[in-house]
Each structure stands twice: as structure tokens, then as C-alpha cells.
Design a protein around this motif. Sequence first.
Motif: not given
Length: 396
Positions: A80-83, A88-90, A163-169, A173-175
Amino acid sequence: MAKNTAGLSLKWLLIVSFINNFGMGFVWPLTSVYLHSELHQSMVTIGWVLLANSAGQALGSAISGALFDKFKPINIIKFGVGMMILIQLGLFFYHGWPSYAIFLAFYGLMAGWMGGIINAYGTSVHHYDGRFVYNMLYFTANFGMVFATSLVGPIYSFGVQWLFVVALLMYTILFIIVYLNFDVPLERHVTEHSSSKMTLPRANAIMIGVVIVALIGIWIAYFQWNGSISVYMESVLKLPLWQYSMLWTINGGLVVIFQLIINALNLSTNTRAMWLELIIGMALFVGAFFSISFAKDFAGFVLAMVITTIAEVMVFPMLPALVNELTPAAVKGRYQGLVTAAPSMGRAIGPVVGGFMIDAHGYINMFRAMALLVAGVYVIFIGIALLVMRRTKRYV
């Protein structure tokens, strides 16, 4: 990687819940505004996009909860985290039309996946009462979402891609946190191999079904705060948009305050207190929507929001906690997935029901209809509980 043999730490589960909702808070709040203002889509199109997102959340929650019982949970949450990282990259590279809507549908699926697996992991925390665990999960989820939404506006001014960059970060961290701390042995995967053969007692199954129906009904009404009420305040009553935004600031602050009070008084660990919270909370939901029908100014909506917030703090954490008590270890994930999916189903149906009622009967009658809907849910829930709860089997 060393395995944790002491059971899942509540601390790490709460941190994961916070970061997950913090990351999600950078995507969903801007959806309607971005689709309408930047991608120039109609409100009808936006409604379909939101419907696909909510339906995806319901499906993702149900799937991840069921898989929790059958496979190694750390693999389910890592997937789930990987997806989420890939999504976010997409979104960073492809946030035009229709790519944004397509990614948002997959985002809904994986957001539901994460919510279902986190709730399922809540059944595996040792040394804490289940009601306390779900109370704290609700608290951290709300705190993460409120914290993120307060930052969306300033960051959005630099460009949506940030916004997507922050979410990606956040998800990166979560992974790392999941990889290092979630490889824990769960007793049910050792002692109970076939969750598909597990049959719930009839009374338990009835009560869980009522909980799911109650959540769907309440969320059909609750979701009107996200759509119909904002339009009613701005277009009909001509109130400034900042007043609607302030209502959610009040909501977030009160959730934090009330949750701290509940935890300080240890109300979440008391069975009688749990049922008292459910009975009072559902009644307050009814009162909140009746009060909205009479609100004509900011003060009236503040009162309605305060009542709604008290109701949600009492009801929303206690329903998954109740389901946890009614399910054996081998199928806890499956039913927590369904409980997590129920609000998404309500969010998917809510705009359709609300829009139909508004077109046919107007805003005031729609608000009163929502109050009657929750009142009906309230009567059914209490009535069934009185009939079957004494015959249920408790597993915690």
C-alpha cells in the motif's frame, strides 16, 4: 532485519496513522478546486471523479482487510505504501486532464487500502484495550489531516506539484517506518490458518451488519458538510467562503480537545461509557442536522459544527472498537476492512442523495431529510442492539 517479538507497538501504529493521513491531506482537499479552476471541468464531471475516488476507497479497505487475515500483514501494508509513492510520482509528472482524474481513482483505492490495513493492525496491539486503540487511531488520523490541510493553501500557491512532492516525502518516511517496525508475529497467523472456515455467531453477524449500515447512513448525512453546506452558505446565504473554512478549523481543534478529554478520563476503556457515547453521539448527529436547517448566519453553523464534532468523536472511534470485540482473531482484518469501507460508501452515495434532494425539495428539506435518515439509523441501531447484544460472543 530484526523481528519484533513483543507484539505491535501502539506508538508506531499511531505514527503510521498520523503520517498516512498527513500525506493524504495534501491531495484530497484541493480536488474540487483544482479540477474546476485549473482543469476547467464541470461540477457534474467533478462529481463523477469524487464518486470514483470514494468507491475506490471502499473497495481498497475491503480488500486489504480481507488480505490481512490470509497473508503476512507487513507485505500488505508495504504494498500500500509503495503504491502511494508511485501515485505521488505519477501526479507530480501528470496532473493535467484526464490523467489527474485517473490517478485520483487509483489514489482512492490505495487510500482505502491503507485505512483498512491500519485499522486491521489495530486489532494486533497488545497491552491496550481495543476501545482505547481505536480512539487514539481516530485522534491521530484527524490530527494528521488537520495539520496537512492547514499547509495546503500556502504550498499550493507555489504550484500544485509541490503538494505531491511533500506527500511523496511523507510516504517515503512511512515506508521506512513500516519496514523497520511492522514485521511482528501475529498470534492468529500461527494458531488459526483458515479464516474462510470461520463462522461468526448469528448475533455477532447481525450486530456487525447494523454497525456497517449505521456508518453508511451517518456518512451520507455527514458528507453534506463537505459539499452541499459550503454551496448553501456561499450561494444562498451569501456568507464569505472564509467562514466555511473556519468551520473545519473549529472541527479539527475540537476533535483534538475532546479526544484528549476522553482519554484523560479513561472513558474509552469502559464498556458502559462506550455505549453511552454511542447513544448520545447518534442523538447529537440528529440534532446537528435539524439545527443546520435553522442556521442563517455564521453563529448558527458554528453551533451545528460543534454539535456534529461532539457526535463524531463519540461515535466514529467506538464503532470499529465494537466490531473488534465481536470478531475472532482469524477474521478481524476482514471485518475491520468492511467497517473502514462503510464511510467511503457513504461518501460515494452522499453527493448523489444530497443533490437529488436539493433539486427536488431544496436545501432546508434536504437537511431535515438527513436528520430523519440519521434518526432512522439511530432507532434501528439501538433497537437491534437491545435485541441481540446479550446473545453475542465477545472475543476480547
